[in-house]
Design a protein around this motif. Structure first.
Motif, PDB file in Angstrom:
ATOM      1  N   ASP A 150       0.933  -1.229   0.029  1.00 23.99           N
ATOM      2  CA  ASP A 150      -0.141  -0.037   0.078  1.00 23.99           C
ATOM      3  C   ASP A 150       0.930   1.187   0.005  1.00 23.99           C
ATOM      4  OD1 ASP A 150      -2.403   1.638   0.006  1.00 23.99           O
ATOM      5  OD2 ASP A 150      -2.495   1.634   2.144  1.00 23.99           O
ATOM      6  N   ARG A 151       1.842   1.390  -0.889  1.00 26.30           N
ATOM      7  CA  ARG A 151       2.623   2.459  -1.247  1.00 26.30           C
ATOM      8  C   ARG A 151       2.098   3.413  -2.118  1.00 26.30           C
ATOM      9  NH1 ARG A 151       6.343  -2.003  -0.561  1.00 26.30           N
ATOM     10  NH2 ARG A 151       7.779  -1.752   1.237  1.00 26.30           N
ATOM     11  N   ALA A 152       1.830   4.752  -1.805  1.00 28.76           N
ATOM     12  CA  ALA A 152       1.183   5.519  -2.813  1.00 28.76           C
ATOM     13  C   ALA A 152       2.408   6.266  -3.700  1.00 28.76           C
ATOM     14  CB  ALA A 152       0.691   6.953  -2.193  1.00 28.76           C
ATOM     15  N   LEU A 153       3.659   5.938  -3.392  1.00 28.93           N
ATOM     16  CA  LEU A 153       4.669   6.347  -4.162  1.00 28.93           C
ATOM     17  C   LEU A 153       5.915   5.404  -4.163  1.00 28.93           C
ATOM     18  CD1 LEU A 153       6.347   8.558  -5.769  1.00 28.93           C
ATOM     19  CD2 LEU A 153       7.036   9.590  -3.691  1.00 28.93           C
ATOM     20  N   VAL A 154       6.380   5.043  -4.999  1.00 23.76           N
ATOM     21  CA  VAL A 154       7.546   4.222  -5.365  1.00 23.76           C
ATOM     22  C   VAL A 154       8.420   4.698  -6.309  1.00 23.76           C
ATOM     23  CG1 VAL A 154       8.419   1.825  -5.847  1.00 23.76           C
ATOM     24  CG2 VAL A 154       6.295   1.978  -4.786  1.00 23.76           C
ATOM     25  N   SER A 155       9.727   5.146  -5.793  1.00 25.02           N
ATOM     26  CA  SER A 155      10.691   5.703  -6.610  1.00 25.02           C
ATOM     27  C   SER A 155      12.172   5.227  -6.484  1.00 25.02           C
ATOM     28  CB  SER A 155      10.828   7.032  -6.041  1.00 25.02           C
ATOM     29  OG  SER A 155      11.669   7.970  -6.878  1.00 25.02           O
ATOM     30  N   GLN A 156      12.669   4.754  -7.625  1.00 27.59           N
ATOM     31  CA  GLN A 156      14.064   4.313  -7.562  1.00 27.59           C
ATOM     32  C   GLN A 156      14.982   5.364  -8.301  1.00 27.59           C
ATOM     33  OE1 GLN A 156      12.494   0.395  -9.613  1.00 27.59           O
ATOM     34  NE2 GLN A 156      13.772  -0.282  -8.598  1.00 27.59           N
ATOM     35  N   ARG A 190       7.350   5.388   8.012  1.00 31.94           N
ATOM     36  CA  ARG A 190       6.290   6.110   7.914  1.00 31.94           C
ATOM     37  C   ARG A 190       6.138   7.133   9.092  1.00 31.94           C
ATOM     38  NH1 ARG A 190       0.309   3.527   6.863  1.00 31.94           N
ATOM     39  NH2 ARG A 190      -0.935   5.605   6.425  1.00 31.94           N
ATOM     40  N   ARG A 191       6.947   6.742  10.184  1.00 33.21           N
ATOM     41  CA  ARG A 191       7.063   7.765  11.425  1.00 33.21           C
ATOM     42  C   ARG A 191       7.856   8.803  10.982  1.00 33.21           C
ATOM     43  NH1 ARG A 191       9.051   2.885  15.036  1.00 33.21           N
ATOM     44  NH2 ARG A 191      10.657   2.608  13.116  1.00 33.21           N
ATOM     45  N   SER A 192       8.723   8.899  10.017  1.00 35.90           N
ATOM     46  CA  SER A 192       9.700   9.817   9.958  1.00 35.90           C
ATOM     47  C   SER A 192       8.956  11.062   8.805  1.00 35.90           C
ATOM     48  CB  SER A 192      11.005   9.601   9.279  1.00 35.90           C
ATOM     49  OG  SER A 192      11.627  10.598   8.562  1.00 35.90           O
ATOM     50  N   ARG A 193       9.214  12.151   9.113  1.00 38.09           N
ATOM     51  CA  ARG A 193       8.773  13.107   8.280  1.00 38.09           C
ATOM     52  C   ARG A 193       9.303  13.643   7.245  1.00 38.09           C
ATOM     53  NH1 ARG A 193       7.218  18.407  11.614  1.00 38.09           N
ATOM     54  NH2 ARG A 193       6.257  18.806   9.676  1.00 38.09           N
ATOM     55  N   LEU A 194      10.493  12.740   6.934  1.00 36.74           N
ATOM     56  CA  LEU A 194      11.699  13.124   5.793  1.00 36.74           C
ATOM     57  C   LEU A 194      10.885  12.555   4.650  1.00 36.74           C
ATOM     58  CD1 LEU A 194      14.301  14.356   4.778  1.00 36.74           C
ATOM     59  CD2 LEU A 194      15.059  12.116   5.169  1.00 36.74           C
ATOM     60  N   GLY A 195      10.861  13.300   3.539  1.00 35.70           N
ATOM     61  CA  GLY A 195      10.224  12.784   2.226  1.00 35.70           C
ATOM     62  C   GLY A 195      11.169  13.087   1.108  1.00 35.70           C
ATOM     63  N   GLY A 199      13.885  11.619  -9.410  1.00 38.77           N
ATOM     64  CA  GLY A 199      12.989  11.985 -10.450  1.00 38.77           C
ATOM     65  C   GLY A 199      12.998  11.256 -11.778  1.00 38.77           C
ATOM     66  N   GLY A 200      14.132  10.288 -11.987  1.00 40.04           N
ATOM     67  CA  GLY A 200      14.060   9.574 -13.009  1.00 40.04           C
ATOM     68  C   GLY A 200      13.043   8.266 -12.992  1.00 40.04           C
ATOM     69  N   CYS A 201      12.501   8.209 -12.001  1.00 42.12           N
ATOM     70  CA  CYS A 201      11.686   6.941 -11.988  1.00 42.12           C
ATOM     71  C   CYS A 201      10.551   7.186 -10.355  1.00 42.12           C
ATOM     72  CB  CYS A 201      12.403   5.775 -11.840  1.00 42.12           C
ATOM     73  SG  CYS A 201      11.155   4.356 -11.445  1.00 42.12           S
ATOM     74  N   MET A 202       9.424   7.580 -10.823  1.00 44.63           N
ATOM     75  CA  MET A 202       8.593   8.049  -9.678  1.00 44.63           C
ATOM     76  C   MET A 202       7.144   7.463 -10.209  1.00 44.63           C
ATOM     77  SD  MET A 202       9.558  11.649  -8.496  1.00 44.63           S
ATOM     78  CE  MET A 202       8.726  12.450  -9.917  1.00 44.63           C
ATOM     79  N   LEU A 203       6.911   6.066  -9.482  1.00 47.21           N
ATOM     80  CA  LEU A 203       5.523   5.757  -9.772  1.00 47.21           C
ATOM     81  C   LEU A 203       4.476   6.204  -8.532  1.00 47.21           C
ATOM     82  CD1 LEU A 203       3.767   3.696 -11.656  1.00 47.21           C
ATOM     83  CD2 LEU A 203       3.936   1.960  -9.390  1.00 47.21           C
ATOM     84  N   VAL A 204       3.419   6.809  -8.837  1.00 45.41           N
ATOM     85  CA  VAL A 204       2.499   7.357  -7.566  1.00 45.41           C
ATOM     86  C   VAL A 204       1.087   6.946  -8.363  1.00 45.41           C
ATOM     87  CG1 VAL A 204       2.025   9.500  -9.224  1.00 45.41           C
ATOM     88  CG2 VAL A 204       1.968   9.525  -6.684  1.00 45.41           C
ATOM     89  N   ARG A 205       0.483   6.591  -7.242  1.00 48.70           N
ATOM     90  CA  ARG A 205      -1.034   6.643  -7.534  1.00 48.70           C
ATOM     91  C   ARG A 205      -1.571   7.924  -7.621  1.00 48.70           C
ATOM     92  NH1 ARG A 205      -2.056   3.765  -2.896  1.00 48.70           N
ATOM     93  NH2 ARG A 205      -2.882   5.560  -1.645  1.00 48.70           N
ATOM     94  N   GLN A 206      -2.562   7.950  -8.686  1.00 49.69           N
ATOM     95  CA  GLN A 206      -2.911   9.335  -9.268  1.00 49.69           C
ATOM     96  C   GLN A 206      -3.952   9.992  -8.318  1.00 49.69           C
ATOM     97  OE1 GLN A 206      -3.534  11.548 -12.911  1.00 49.69           O
ATOM     98  NE2 GLN A 206      -4.840   9.735 -13.162  1.00 49.69           N
ATOM     99  N   ASN A 237       1.005   9.797   3.302  1.00 50.33           N
ATOM    100  CA  ASN A 237       1.002   8.440   2.428  1.00 50.33           C
ATOM    101  C   ASN A 237       2.297   7.593   2.655  1.00 50.33           C
ATOM    102  OD1 ASN A 237      -1.313   8.749   0.288  1.00 50.33           O
ATOM    103  ND2 ASN A 237      -0.159  10.789  -0.042  1.00 50.33           N
ATOM    104  N   ARG A 238       2.185   6.664   2.393  1.00 48.74           N
ATOM    105  CA  ARG A 238       3.337   5.533   2.422  1.00 48.74           C
ATOM    106  C   ARG A 238       4.271   5.712   1.123  1.00 48.74           C
ATOM    107  NH1 ARG A 238       3.208  -0.381   4.657  1.00 48.74           N
ATOM    108  NH2 ARG A 238       5.410   0.151   4.912  1.00 48.74           N
ATOM    109  N   THR A 239       5.602   6.048   1.347  1.00 47.13           N
ATOM    110  CA  THR A 239       6.390   6.161   0.261  1.00 47.13           C
ATOM    111  C   THR A 239       7.542   5.493   0.318  1.00 47.13           C
ATOM    112  OG1 THR A 239       7.686   8.112   0.994  1.00 47.13           O
ATOM    113  CG2 THR A 239       5.461   8.566  -0.005  1.00 47.13           C
ATOM    114  N   TRP A 240       8.287   5.057  -0.672  1.00 46.76           N
ATOM    115  CA  TRP A 240       9.567   4.113  -0.866  1.00 46.76           C
ATOM    116  C   TRP A 240      10.356   4.666  -1.821  1.00 46.76           C
ATOM    117  CZ3 TRP A 240      12.509   1.486  -4.054  1.00 46.76           C
ATOM    118  CH2 TRP A 240      13.544   0.721  -3.537  1.00 46.76           C
ATOM    119  N   LEU A 241      11.476   4.687  -1.279  1.00 47.35           N
ATOM    120  CA  LEU A 241      12.657   5.095  -2.224  1.00 47.35           C
ATOM    121  C   LEU A 241      13.946   4.455  -2.053  1.00 47.35           C
ATOM    122  CD1 LEU A 241      14.347   7.523  -4.059  1.00 47.35           C
ATOM    123  CD2 LEU A 241      14.979   8.859  -1.902  1.00 47.35           C
ATOM    124  N   GLY A 242      14.701   3.933  -3.196  1.00 44.22           N
ATOM    125  CA  GLY A 242      15.806   3.070  -3.249  1.00 44.22           C
ATOM    126  C   GLY A 242      16.604   3.130  -4.208  1.00 44.22           C
TER     127      GLY A 242
END
Length: 370
Positions: A150-156, A190-195, A199-206, A237-242
């Motif tokens: 249930d991640r609204a944003l997945v970015s690589q 999710r507990r952290s406020r850091l977002g 930009g080269g790859c960002m999948l987001v739930r519209q 939202n839940r987000t992921w970056l890696g």
């Protein structure tokens, strides 16, 4: 000062989100989705004719089980970008023409917004740059990771080129410094406020993007990917970056001047165009990266030992990034030299801003984009 630098590196090693680790890779879903949502890839492209023939086919040939298409936004290009895209395009490709950013909008964000307006059928949007090449299962893997937890944003963060001497020296440090500013573990907590995002790859739930205020909420952002990630994270939202080795940037940076411009374009913006933060940044970089090797070279014996310890920790924390880019670990002790170069780039970024040339990119400056 050497003792302060040593303590700083001890903190960074033990308590800064493990930013130096390179094991933050896309989570694999335990099971495949029962229904694959519609995805629209949005590619803002300004004067990208030279590279699209190499990268656009990788997007068009995606092995994605659900509805999928690509919207390329020709952002007032003058080099035949749209014609090249048409030459390699298939039925999955739509080309939308943009005449440039309206008042108050940064150029790339405005192009992304043009793509969003043309992608109303997408449940998920994949924002990707024109120089990025994707593996055949790239979209499938991103969607599975997003749905799986249930991640609204997945970015690589795409793997950048390291073919020339300057690329090998500067590029791994660029990713290392980015992760120092935005530790992936904290972005993904999710507990952290850091977002943040890459930009080269960002999948987001519209739906999540619209609920967060849409791209209009970051319309003037020059560092659009970080602002994008923060926007989604601040909305709860839940987000992921890696990191990734399968999504690659094909854009070459053969000369130091090319890499210099890449960094100087936005470094001062990262400091909120604040002279005070600029001074703090320069002093901080000098303390952390320059003082330890200087202490080893010119300090008394006890100070040399402390400086050597700090330098060794610094180099050791850089080795994983060098290995990730398949570069020799012998480049690790050179990190202080690279840090000095980045400091000079940051100061030059401020100079350009003060001269009215801040954020210059593809023939536009921050001023002309607004």
């Amino acid at each position: 000062m050497t003792g302060v630098a040593a303590l700083a590196w001890l903190y960074l090693l033990l308590a800064h989100g493990g930013f130096w680790r390179t094991s933050v890779l896309l989570p694999k879903a335990s099971r495949q989705p029962q229904r694959w949502p519609a995805v629209v890839a949005v590619v803002p492209a300004r004067d990208e004719a030279d590279i699209l023939a190499e990268t656009l086919p990788t997007l068009l040939r995606q092995d994605y089980p659900g509805p999928y298409r690509v919207v390329l936004v020709d952002d007032a290009s003058t080099d035949g970008t749209a014609e090249v895209a048409l030459a390699v395009g298939t039925g999955r490709l739509d080309i939308v023409r943009s005449e440039g950013p309206p008042a108050g909008w940064a150029g790339k964000v405005a192009a992304m917004e043009t793509g969003v307006r043309a992608a109303t059928d997408g449940e998920y949007l994949l924002f990707t740059d024109a120089d990025i090449a994707h593996p055949p299962d790239g979209v499938r893997s991103l969607v599975a990771a997003a749905l799986g937890d249930d991640r609204a944003l997945v970015s690589q963060m795409a793997l950048l080129r390291t073919e020339t001497v300057w690329e090998r020296l500067i590029v791994p440090a660029f990713v290392y410094f980015f992760s120092l500013l935005y530790p992936f573990a904290r972005v993904n907590d999710r507990r952290s406020r850091l977002g943040a995002a890459a930009g080269g790859c960002m999948l987001v739930r519209q739906e999540a993007l619209e609920a967060a205020g849409g791209l209009a909420a970051i319309k003037d952002a020059l560092i659009d990917d970080v602002a994008f990630g923060r926007l989604l994270k601040d909305a709860g939202n839940r987000t992921w970056l890696g990191l990734t080795t399968s999504i690659t940037s094909r854009r070459p940076y053969p000369r130091l001047a090319d890499l210099w411009n890449m960094v100087a374009r936005s470094a001062y913006t990262q400091l909120r165009t604040s002279p005070l933060l600029l001074v703090g940044c320069v002093l901080g970089l000098a303390l952390i990266f320059v003082v330890p090797p200087l202490a080893v070279i010119i300090g008394p014996t006890d100070v040399r030992l402390l400086g050597l310890l700090a330098w060794a920790v610094m180099a050791g924390m850089y080795v994983p990034m060098l290995r990730f880019y398949r570069l020799p670990w012998l480049l690790a002790p050179v990190l202080p030299v690279v840090a000095v170069l980045y400091t000079a780039m940051t100061v030059d970024s401020a100079r350009r801003h003060w001269m009215g040339r801040g954020g210059a990119w593809k023939g536009r400056t921050a001023k002309t984009c607004q």
